[in-house]
Structures are given as structure tokens and as C-alpha cells.
Design a protein around this motif. Structure first.
Motif, short mmCIF file in Angstrom:
data_model
loop_
_atom_site.label_atom_id
_atom_site.label_comp_id
_atom_site.label_asym_id
_atom_site.label_seq_id
_atom_site.Cartn_x
_atom_site.Cartn_y
_atom_site.Cartn_z
N GLU A 103 -4.61 -2.60 4.41
CA GLU A 103 -3.10 -2.94 5.28
C GLU A 103 -2.20 -1.49 5.51
O GLU A 103 -1.76 -1.09 6.37
N SER B 82 -5.69 -3.98 9.41
CA SER B 82 -5.32 -5.34 9.12
C SER B 82 -6.62 -6.05 8.99
O SER B 82 -6.36 -7.10 8.25
N ARG C 64 -7.45 -8.39 5.65
CA ARG C 64 -7.40 -9.89 5.77
C ARG C 64 -8.96 -10.54 5.35
O ARG C 64 -8.99 -11.51 4.85
N SER D 129 0.44 -10.04 6.32
CA SER D 129 -0.24 -9.19 7.33
C SER D 129 -0.24 -9.65 8.92
O SER D 129 0.07 -9.00 9.71
N TYR D 130 -0.16 -11.09 8.85
CA TYR D 130 -0.14 -11.46 10.45
C TYR D 130 1.17 -11.46 10.85
O TYR D 130 1.52 -11.09 11.96
N LYS E 145 3.39 -8.94 9.93
CA LYS E 145 3.24 -7.75 10.50
C LYS E 145 2.91 -7.21 11.85
O LYS E 145 3.26 -6.74 12.76
N GLU E 146 1.85 -7.98 11.95
CA GLU E 146 1.04 -7.94 13.34
C GLU E 146 1.73 -8.45 14.47
O GLU E 146 1.50 -7.92 15.52
N THR F 295 4.20 -6.09 15.49
CA THR F 295 3.50 -4.76 16.12
C THR F 295 3.38 -5.39 17.64
O THR F 295 3.72 -4.68 18.79
N LYS F 296 2.83 -6.71 17.96
CA LYS F 296 2.37 -7.12 19.21
C LYS F 296 3.73 -7.52 20.02
O LYS F 296 3.61 -7.21 21.32
N SER G 287 0.51 -14.76 16.09
CA SER G 287 0.55 -14.12 14.87
C SER G 287 1.46 -14.91 13.77
O SER G 287 1.43 -14.80 12.69
#
Length: 531
Positions: A417, A422, A426, A453-454, A456-457, A460-461, A473
């Protein structure tokens, strides 16, 4: 006299206390003298401090080396806010506007209880062989910082010269730059000793956050010396610093200190050194509150949105921030470690001194994770094992291997991570969370890590204007960990941007309920309540 007194002026006046003090106790005092027959003085950047032996007790007299226009008001406010708190870390004091007479003129002084303790640097040097005692002092530093923070107080100039140790307990002296709630809205009248302060600190920085950076600097120093006495070689008292110095903060990429600490064998020390380095990239007022179990393993640009408020989510310290008691229930300690690899809660601790973007070693190099050279047969076996693991993951099957534990798999996932992988991370977390043979507490942590993790994703998205994917996410993060306040907040910002104020209000209310200390949550909820 036309100018403010200098140290030599005070040296002269202090030798005749009956003539140059108005306070009755000080009039009867006798100054301490050094071996050369001059008044013993402890000089700093802003004051000279003398000890007077009075009829009943010893008293410290702090004589200021520069004029501060609102000094009396500040000390009155500090006195009122400290009064009644009963903090064991401060000493009693009294500001005397008509304190000491110098060349016929009166100047203010601070009269304080004399602290018999040992200055921090001397205490540390004397106890270098007793590392357990230094580690206990680090724990006491956290207790002290927490006690001040919860009542809204910041010392403002934490440094080895302003810390005394008496019977192994911490005492703070020099309150010239202290922030207390009654002083809110003013500017700082000093910036503290530069070897302990964020290089971006200015006079405009004045609030309860003021000690966050220097607390990390001091705590990392104490932990470091408690693990490795050889680090004392970095100390230079003549230049007024312990392990860290101003040049380390201004040029971390060229810093010998950071190089040594970030490549140290002790995992905890690597974690805290990385935290100090990352905090240099924060604005001073945005540095998170100091907590040993919440290191900051990412610089702000790793998670902060660079877009307008309507498009971004905001973060207040990072979605992937270290996990607290509420999330893990064990002060952030992911799993038990050996003595030398003690973690103190460094959930996302660095596992070595490699740069974050270092490419993976080719398998043909034949290097094990422990640095041993592998023979051709071992490489072949390792390759077959890798294929087998991939196959097992593909079928959703997990069989514990001889050299892999759930804890080591989670560690590998965390490392992935950190490198931005990612999906790979996961997969690791899923291996642990889906294995019924693994302890329920560790499986729960794997769920939490996947949720982070999701989240954070999602951030980002969203920063890439992929709002549908970001919402998905964040929703996955919430499903995995219903205590993830940041995920609720992130999804709420997307609802708000789409004018879905009802769902936005619901998510903001959840984030505020989970963490009522975050102002962004409160503000967001308030903004949508009337829409």
C-alpha cells in the motif's frame, strides 16, 4: 538608561539585592556565585536567570533581554489559565513589573520557584547506560504533552534547556512564549529555539498546535537514545541541539541525522524519523496532534486534494492516517514484535531504509528477504511456491505456509500500500480476513486495513474527477469498517457536490459522530443542515 539592559547589566545589579529589588523576599536573598566570583547565570536567547537563596527557600529570577510590549498582559493570562489546574509539569511564578533596578531604572522580572532538577541534556548524558530509564522518560514526555494539550496549552519553546528532570519527572520552565486559551487571537512573541521548531514557523503561528512538531522532535530523540546510546554522537550542546538541528529540518535530503535514523535497525525509530521528516512538508498549524501511536508516514501531497472545495474531499491529516484505539482496540499495535523491533504503534512503519519508489528486486538476483544469497535450487522452489500462492489466491483458498504468518502477510500488504500497489495490498489483506483459522482480532484488523485502502483509493479517484468510482470505493470502505469517519466524510462530499443534501447530511452526521474533534466534519454538517 536609554537602552534595554544586557546580561552584564543584570550581573551587576543582582549582586546588590537589598538595593535593586523591591520584592521583600528578593531583597533578603543572596545570589549564587560561580567559581570565579561572578553571579551564576543561566543565559538563553531571551533572558538571564539567576538563583537567589532567600530566608526560607531558593527563588529563580528571570531577567528579560529584550522588551516585549504586552509581556505583563501575557503573563497575567498565563497565570490565570494555569491557576488551579495543578499541572505537575509547571512551577509557580509571579510577574513583577517593578522587578529589578538597573542603573537607576526599573525593569520587569519573573520570580519563580527554583527547580532543583537536572537540565534535560545533562540528565540524558548521565543516563545513557540506563536505556530503560530513557525509554520511561519518553513515555512520560507523551503524558506531559497530552496533559497540556487537553487543557489547550502549548509551551511554545520546548528544548533541552527549558526542560528539567527532577526525580525522573519532567518539569517545564520558561513560559515567555506559552499559548493559553486567554491569549487566542494574538501573535507569538517568539519562535522558540530553531533546532526544535518547524522551519516554517512565524509570529503568526500561535495556538494549541504550537508544540506538535517539537513534541515529535523531542520524543524521537528520547526514543532514539533509549534504543541506541551511540546516537549521542549527534548531540552538540555547544550549538544548542540534541540529535536534530536546524540544518536537518532545512535540508532533510542532505541530513546525516535523518540518514542514520531512517536506516536504523530499530523499526520504531525508523518510523518516528520518517514522521519528523514528513511533518516538515506540513503547514505548521496543520501538523496533527502528537501521539506516539499515530505516526505520520505520508507527506501531505500523498493525500491532500489540490482542487476547489466542491471537487475535492479534504483530509485533515490523511485518510490513511495511523489507526487509533477506536479502530483497532489495542493502541494501534498491529501485532507483537521482538524487543529490537518494538513498534509503539507504528502501524505503517517503514520496514527499511529503501526509497519508496525503489523497484522490486528481480527474482533472478537470488536474494532472500533476509539478505541471504539463494542457490539455483532455492530460486526454483521459490518460483514454484509463488505460482502456487497465486493459484490459491485465484481460487479464494488460503493455506498457511511454513514461513508466512498472518502478521507477516499483513506487513507485506502494508508495504504494498505504501508503494501505491493497492490491488496487491488488498489481496494480502483478503488472504488473512478470509481465513477462519486466523485469530478473530487479526482478521478484524485485516478488514480495517482493506477499508483504509479503499478510502484512500476513493480520495485518489475523486481528485481525478472520477466521482462514481470514488463513491463506490468509499462505500466499500464503509462496508468493511463502519467506524471509518473519513470514508463517510468523503462520500458525503460527493453527495454534496451532486446536490444530494439528504445523503450528504447523513454521512456528515456519521463522520461527526465517529470523531467529534474534527472541525471539518462539524463545518460540513452545518453547511448542509439548512439546504
Amino acid at each position: 538608561m536609554s537602552n534595554w539592559p544586557v546580561a552584564a547589566d543584570y550581573d551587576e545589579s543582582i549582586q546588590n539585592p537589598h538595593l535593586n529589588f523591591e520584592d521583600s523576599e528578593l531583597k533578603e536573598g543572596e545570589p549564587e556565585y560561580d567559581p570565579y566570583g561572578s553571579p551564576a547565570v543561566r543565559s538563553g536567547n531571551f533572558a538571564s536567570v539567576y538563583m537567589l537563596q532567600g530566608p526560607r527557600r531558593k527563588v529563580a529570577v528571570r531577567c528579560f533581554l529584550r522588551e516585549i510590549p504586552d509581556q505583563q498582559e501575557r503573563y497575567a493570562a498565563i497565570s490565570r489559565d494555569l491557576l488551579g489546574l495543578g499541572l505537575p509539569y509547571t512551577v509557580n511564578f509571579e510577574f513583577l513589573p517593578k522587578g529589578i533596578k538597573v542603573q537607576g531604572e526599573w525593569f520587569p522580572i519573573l520570580k519563580m520557584d527554583w527547580c532543583e532538577g537536572e537540565q534535560l541534556d545533562k540528565y540524558l548524558e548521565r543516563n545513557l547506560e540506563n536505556q530503560a530509564k530513557l525509554r520511561r522518560l519518553a513515555d512520560k514526555w507523551f503524558e506531559m504533552s497530552h496533559s497540556l494539550r487537553k487543557v489547550g496549552i502549548a509551551h511554545g519553546d520546548l528544548s533541552h534547556g527549558n526542560v528539567m528532570v527532577l526525580d525522573d519527572e519532567i518539569k517545564l520552565i520558561d513560559y515567555d512564549g506559552m499559548f493559553v486559551p486567554r491569549l487566542a487571537g494574538r501573535k507569538s512573541n517568539e519562535r522558540g529555539l530553531e533546532h526544535y521548531q518547524h522551519p516554517g514557523r512565524t509570529d503568526n503561528h500561535f495556538g494549541r498546535y504550537l508544540d506538535n512538531f517539537s513534541n515529535w522532535v523531542m520524543y524521537t530523540t528520547l526514543v532514539g537514545l533509549g534504543e541506541d546510546k551511540e546516537l549521542w554522537k549527534l548531540v552538540n550542546i555547544a550549538d544548542k541541539h540534541l540529535i536534530f538541528s536546524k540544518s536537518d529540518f532545512e535540508h532533510p535530503n542532505r541530513s546525516k541525522t535523518f540518514d542514520i535514523l531512517k536506516s536504523h535497525e530499530d523499526k520504531t525509530l525508523r518510523t518516528y524519523a520518517t514522521t519528523v521528516e514528513n511533518l516538515l512538508q506540513y503547514d505548521v498549524e496543520q501538523i496533527p496532534d502528537f501521539h506516539p501511536d499515530k505516526p505520520v508516514l505520508y507527506p501531505p501531497e500523498a493525500f491532500q486534494a489540490k482542487k476547489p472545495a466542491s471537487a475535492g474531499v479534504g483530509d485533515r491529516g490523511g485518510l490513511f492516517k495511523p489507526i487509533d484505539d477506536q479502530t483497532l482496540g489495542d493502541r494501534g499495535r498491529l501485532f507483537e514484535t521482538t524487543k529490537k523491533e518494538s513498534d509503539r504503534g507504528g502501524l505503517f512503519a517503514d520496514t527499511g531504509n529503501e526509497p519508496e519508489n525503489k523497484p522490486e528486486q528481480p527474482k533472478s538476483d537470488g536474494i532472500s528477504r533476509y539478505g541471504r544469497k539463494l542457490g539455483p535450487a532455492q530460486i526454483a522452489v521459490g518460483s514454484l511456491a509463488t505460482v502456487a500462492i497465486i493459484a490459491l489466491v485465484g481460487f479464494g483458498v488460503f493455506t498457511s505456509m511454513k514461513h508466512e504468518t498472518p502478521e507477516s502477510i499483513l506487513t507485506d500488504g502494508i508495504d504494498a500500500e505504501k508503494l501505491g500497489k493497492s490491488f496487491d495490498a488488498r489481496k494480502k489483506f483478503l488472504l488473512v480476513s478470509d481465513d477462519d483459522k486466523v485469530d478473530a482480532k487479526i482478521r478484524s484488523k485485516a478488514h480495517t486495513l482493506m477499508g483504509l485502502s479503499y478510502a484512500k483509493e476513493g480520495l485518489t479517484k475523486n481528485n481525478k474527477d472520477k466521482m462514481d468510482e470514488a463513491k463506490e470505493s468509499f462505500t466499500k470502505a464503509i462496508a468493511l469498517d463502519s467506524t471509518n469517519a473519513d470514508a463517510f466524510y468523503g462520500r458525503g462530499k460527493i453527495y454534496e457536490a451532486r446536490k444530494n443534501f439528504s445523503d450528504a447530511k447523513s454521512d456528515f452526521a456519521s463522520s461527526e459522530r465517529l470523531d467529534s474533534n474534527v472541525e471539518d466534519y462539524k463545518t460540513a454538517l452545518k453547511n448542509v443542515e439548512d439546504k
